[in-house]
Each structure stands twice: as C-alpha cells, then as structure tokens.
Scaffold this motif. Structure first.
Motif, mmCIF file in Angstrom:
data_model
loop_
_atom_site.group_PDB
_atom_site.id
_atom_site.type_symbol
_atom_site.label_atom_id
_atom_site.label_comp_id
_atom_site.label_asym_id
_atom_site.label_seq_id
_atom_site.Cartn_x
_atom_site.Cartn_y
_atom_site.Cartn_z
ATOM 1 N N THR A 1 0.817 -1.210 0.000
ATOM 2 C CA THR A 1 0.000 0.000 0.000
ATOM 3 C C THR A 1 0.854 1.265 0.000
ATOM 4 N N CYS A 2 2.036 1.204 0.583
ATOM 5 C CA CYS A 2 2.940 2.357 0.694
ATOM 6 C C CYS A 2 3.279 2.921 -0.685
ATOM 7 N N ILE A 3 3.193 4.250 -0.825
ATOM 8 C CA ILE A 3 3.511 4.911 -2.087
ATOM 9 C C ILE A 3 4.872 5.614 -2.040
ATOM 10 N N ASP A 4 5.655 5.342 -1.002
ATOM 11 C CA ASP A 4 7.015 5.861 -0.875
ATOM 12 C C ASP A 4 7.069 7.392 -0.872
ATOM 13 N N CYS A 5 6.112 8.015 -0.196
ATOM 14 C CA CYS A 5 6.061 9.477 -0.189
ATOM 15 C C CYS A 5 6.929 10.102 0.901
ATOM 16 N N GLY A 6 7.227 9.340 1.966
ATOM 17 C CA GLY A 6 8.085 9.838 3.034
ATOM 18 C C GLY A 6 7.383 10.668 4.086
ATOM 19 N N ALA A 7 6.069 10.781 4.023
ATOM 20 C CA ALA A 7 5.345 11.571 5.019
ATOM 21 C C ALA A 7 5.577 11.031 6.426
#
Length: 56
Positions: A37-43
């Motif tokens: 599910t992770c989109i690798d946005c770094g939030a």
C-alpha cells in the motif's frame, strides 16, 4: 521502494495519522507499514519524532 519501521518506534502514532494512503497500522510492539500500500512518499519519516520509518 516502500518504507519500513525500525525498532526505534515508540508507538506514538504520528506516522499513522500522516500517511495519505493508510499504509500504517499498529502492530504488536510497534507500528508497521504495508509495503503493497505504501507509495514511498516519506510523510511518515518526516513526522516521526525518533526517525523510525526508513526506506526499505
């Protein structure tokens, strides 16, 4: 590449609240990130007070 949460996690929940896609949930002793599910946005990494989320 998805993020993962290291053993530095203090289970504060800040990362879960800031994840835009809901990839983070409470595990047995720390929060966990669903790599699919992770989109690798770094939030999560930007909000964690101890730097527990890191790139896998």
């Amino acid at each position: 590449m998805a993020y993962k949460i290291t053993d530095e996690c203090i289970s504060c929940g800040a990362c879960e609240a800031d994840c835009p896609v809901g990839a983070i949930s409470a595990g047995d002793d720390k929060y966990v990130i669903d790599a699919d599910t992770c989109i690798d946005c770094g939030a999560c990494a930007g909000t964690c007070p101890v730097g527990a989320p890191v790139e896998a």
